[in-house]
Scaffold this active site. Structure first.
Site, mmCIF file in Angstrom:
data_model
loop_
_atom_site.group_PDB
_atom_site.id
_atom_site.type_symbol
_atom_site.label_atom_id
_atom_site.label_comp_id
_atom_site.label_asym_id
_atom_site.label_seq_id
_atom_site.Cartn_x
_atom_site.Cartn_y
_atom_site.Cartn_z
ATOM 1 N N GLU A 178 -7.488 7.873 5.217
ATOM 2 C CA GLU A 178 -6.979 8.068 6.564
ATOM 3 C C GLU A 178 -5.624 8.779 6.531
ATOM 4 O O GLU A 178 -4.823 8.571 5.622
ATOM 5 C CB GLU A 178 -6.869 6.715 7.280
ATOM 6 C CG GLU A 178 -8.259 6.139 7.509
ATOM 7 C CD GLU A 178 -8.265 4.802 8.229
ATOM 8 O OE1 GLU A 178 -9.157 4.606 9.053
ATOM 9 O OE2 GLU A 178 -7.393 3.961 7.972
ATOM 10 N N CYS B 90 1.673 10.750 8.229
ATOM 11 C CA CYS B 90 1.590 9.704 7.218
ATOM 12 C C CYS B 90 0.391 10.038 6.324
ATOM 13 O O CYS B 90 -0.758 10.032 6.774
ATOM 14 C CB CYS B 90 1.413 8.378 7.942
ATOM 15 S SG CYS B 90 1.386 6.984 6.853
ATOM 16 N N CYS C 148 -6.216 1.173 -3.416
ATOM 17 C CA CYS C 148 -4.944 0.996 -4.126
ATOM 18 C C CYS C 148 -5.186 0.019 -5.258
ATOM 19 O O CYS C 148 -5.939 -0.943 -5.100
ATOM 20 C CB CYS C 148 -3.880 0.438 -3.170
ATOM 21 S SG CYS C 148 -2.235 0.365 -3.907
ATOM 22 N N CYS D 16 -0.865 -6.057 -2.722
ATOM 23 C CA CYS D 16 0.158 -6.699 -1.890
ATOM 24 C C CYS D 16 -0.576 -7.527 -0.840
ATOM 25 O O CYS D 16 -1.512 -7.034 -0.196
ATOM 26 C CB CYS D 16 1.062 -5.657 -1.250
ATOM 27 S SG CYS D 16 1.836 -4.593 -2.488
ATOM 28 N N CYS E 5 -1.239 -6.426 2.959
ATOM 29 C CA CYS E 5 -1.642 -5.025 3.197
ATOM 30 C C CYS E 5 -3.161 -4.872 3.164
ATOM 31 O O CYS E 5 -3.808 -5.306 2.210
ATOM 32 C CB CYS E 5 -1.001 -4.136 2.137
ATOM 33 S SG CYS E 5 -1.557 -2.431 2.222
ATOM 34 N N CYS F 229 1.185 0.765 10.191
ATOM 35 C CA CYS F 229 1.452 0.511 8.766
ATOM 36 C C CYS F 229 0.589 -0.608 8.224
ATOM 37 O O CYS F 229 0.526 -1.677 8.808
ATOM 38 C CB CYS F 229 2.864 -0.044 8.580
ATOM 39 S SG CYS F 229 4.115 1.124 8.727
HETATM 40 N N1 SAH Z 1 2.011 2.028 -1.454
HETATM 41 C C1 SAH Z 1 3.198 2.450 -0.838
HETATM 42 C C2 SAH Z 1 3.000 3.244 0.427
HETATM 43 C C3 SAH Z 1 1.935 2.806 1.389
HETATM 44 S S1 SAH Z 1 2.209 1.384 2.380
HETATM 45 C C4 SAH Z 1 4.111 1.287 -0.585
HETATM 46 O O1 SAH Z 1 3.676 0.154 -0.730
HETATM 47 O O2 SAH Z 1 5.279 1.526 -0.295
HETATM 48 C C5 SAH Z 1 3.380 1.881 3.613
HETATM 49 C C6 SAH Z 1 4.245 0.710 4.123
HETATM 50 O O3 SAH Z 1 3.504 -0.199 4.960
HETATM 51 C C7 SAH Z 1 4.793 -0.144 2.987
HETATM 52 O O4 SAH Z 1 6.140 -0.483 3.188
HETATM 53 C C8 SAH Z 1 3.935 -1.368 3.104
HETATM 54 O O5 SAH Z 1 4.525 -2.458 2.470
HETATM 55 C C9 SAH Z 1 3.809 -1.519 4.593
HETATM 56 N N2 SAH Z 1 2.737 -2.425 5.006
HETATM 57 C C10 SAH Z 1 1.588 -2.676 4.351
HETATM 58 N N3 SAH Z 1 0.835 -3.551 5.047
HETATM 59 C C11 SAH Z 1 1.497 -3.846 6.186
HETATM 60 C C12 SAH Z 1 1.211 -4.636 7.340
HETATM 61 N N4 SAH Z 1 0.057 -5.288 7.427
HETATM 62 N N5 SAH Z 1 2.110 -4.695 8.328
HETATM 63 C C13 SAH Z 1 3.255 -3.980 8.246
HETATM 64 N N6 SAH Z 1 3.578 -3.185 7.189
HETATM 65 C C14 SAH Z 1 2.716 -3.116 6.164
HETATM 66 FE FE1 SF4 Z 2 -0.853 -0.584 -2.247
HETATM 67 FE FE2 SF4 Z 2 -0.602 -1.617 0.200
HETATM 68 FE FE3 SF4 Z 2 0.892 -2.556 -1.795
HETATM 69 FE FE4 SF4 Z 2 1.383 -0.104 -0.805
HETATM 70 S S1 SF4 Z 2 1.592 -2.039 0.283
HETATM 71 S S2 SF4 Z 2 1.266 -0.695 -2.986
HETATM 72 S S3 SF4 Z 2 -0.730 0.558 -0.315
HETATM 73 S S4 SF4 Z 2 -1.355 -2.682 -1.665
#
Ligand code: SAH
Ligand code: SF4
Length: 392
Positions: A122, A135, A142, A146, A149, A380
């Site tokens: 996406e 974005c 991935c 996390c 996420c 995000c």
């Molecule tokens: N992998 C990279 C970039 C992609 S995620 C990273 O982790 O930085 C982009 C941003 O969205 C990151 O700061 C991530 O922690 C945040 N994010 C992920 N899941 C989220 C959620 N459910 N609500 C708000 N922010 C989130």
């Molecule tokens: Fe991967 Fe989501 Fe963690 Fe970013 S926040 S490193 S996309 S699992």
């Protein structure tokens, strides 16, 4: 010939046929030197290769050409031999969704590469008064997990190629009629410096620093002054904290850096952002301090997702002030965006405001990021595709 024809509800039906790599190589994403070498391979004399490469570069990145026949200063013969071997087509758009707030989300499909079947990622466009931010995704899925996420619940399928990372930028500019000479077919709010896509953030699916080389080459082309010409301060790479690659990124691209911090102690960060077990906070913050060119005008963004009762106390805010005291930093507080099956709750709005106010009175910039495109699951951390690993 076919294989894996057993129906398997867990995975996409994969046949050997749809694992065939595309027959034509994309010229998108090649450096000028690589482009020159390809031209020589179709018979362009060595002496002319540089000039022809510059012409093609201009067509691709300034004029937005998607077909060799648009490249009018190349001879018909050359256009035909290029078209026989290469492609400059944009990636395929599976769906385009437009949110009530103007955010757009594209589901983009890339062809099979010989190892995995076709994949989808996406890409999201967020128009604001003074900028338009794209974005961009770096991986299909991935490898990290996390816990808050959505992308983290999806298996890592593969890295995107340089052409695929850059292709998302070209595609968005096309859909938004954002190349010189293209007619406006709808209103987009707020172009910055005359552009609809003025900013790129590597905050889509995937961990960009685990696909370092491809992301780097794509961004170097996006930054090229004789091409897409994005400003360095408008291109940001977001990472969960791949420390060795942060040093390389600083040296080799000098783009802006965003760190997904989310916790102010190692115990909690180990849980929320598991890569912390490999590169704990002290190492991460050392890499931040060493990032080249930092100043009050060029600060690192620290992203902090607000999780109710988990990381949102004033004691956490206090710890953050201590941790970031010697780094030119701005803090982005992100209200947690829920997704189907997520285990967390977003902090209460009042608590987010208190948290922000605490940081602001201690001299930090700490805006609360307004979620965009929530109705189309474009905010995000909500991105996830149905792409699956190829059955083996
Ligand atoms: N992998 C990279 C970039 C992609 S995620 C990273 O982790 O930085 C982009 C941003 O969205 C990151 O700061 C991530 O922690 C945040 N994010 C992920 N899941 C989220 C959620 N459910 N609500 C708000 N922010 C989130
Ligand atoms: Fe991967 Fe989501 Fe963690 Fe970013 S926040 S490193 S996309 S699992």
């Amino acid at each position: 010939m076919s294989a894996n024809l057993e129906p398997n509800p867990q995975s996409e039906l994969v046949t050997l046929d749809n694992l065939q790599p595309p027959t034509k190589r994309s010229l998108i994403g090649l450096s000028r030197e690589q482009l020159g070498a390809e031209l020589v391979s179709v018979g362009v004399p060595e002496k002319q290769a540089r000039m022809r490469a510059s012409q093609i570069w201009h067509w691709l990145y300034i004029r937005g050409a998607v077909d060799f026949d648009q490249m009018l200063n190349l001879s018909k013969d050359l256009r035909a031999s290029l078209a026989g071997k290469y492609s400059v087509a944009l990636p395929e758009v599976v769906t385009e969704q437009v949110s009530t707030d103007g955010t757009r989300k594209w589901l983009v499909r890339f062809p099979a590469d010989g190892k995995t079947g076709p994949v989808e990622v996406e890409t999201v466009y967020i128009p604001e008064r003074d900028r338009g931010t794209l974005c961009v995704s770096s991986q299909v899925g991935c490898s990290l997990t996390c816990t808050f996420c959505h992308t983290g619940t999806q298996k890592m399928v593969r890295n995107l190629t340089t052409a695929e990372v850059l292709g998302q930028v070209l595609l968005a500019r096309h859909r938004l009629r954002d190349f010189a000479g293209m007619e406006e077919d709808f209103d987009i709010i707020g172009p910055a410096e005359g552009r609809k896509v003025s900013n790129i953030v590597m905050m889509g699916m995937g961990e960009p620093l685990f696909n370092y080389e491809n992301v780097k080459h794509a961004l170097l082309i996006a930054l090229d002054e004789d091409g897409l010409n994005f400003s360095r301060r408008r291109v940001t790479v977001s990472t969960s904290g791949v420390v060795p690659a942060i040093y390389k990124l600083g040296e080799e691209t000098r783009t802006m850096l965003a760190i997904s911090l989310h916790a102010t102690n190692d115990t909690l960060r180990d849980e929320l952002v598991p890569i912390n077990k490999k590169y704990p906070l002290d190492q991460l913050l050392d890499a931040c301090r060493a990032y080249p060119g930092l100043s009050s005008a060029r600060r690192i963004t620290f992203e902090y997702v607000m999780l109710k009762g988990v990381n949102d106390s004033i004691a956490d805010a206090h710890k953050m002030v201590e941790l970031l005291s010697d780094i030119p930093a701005k803090i982005n507080l992100i209200p947690f965006n829920p997704w189907p099956g997520s285990e967390y709750e977003c902090s209460d709005w009042k608590q987010i405001e208190k948290f922000s106010a605490y940081l602001v009175t201690r001299g930090f910039t700490a805006p609360i990021r307004t979620p965009r495109g929530r109705d189309i699951l474009a905010a995000c951390g909500q991105l996830k595709s149905e792409s699956k690993k190829a059955a083996s």
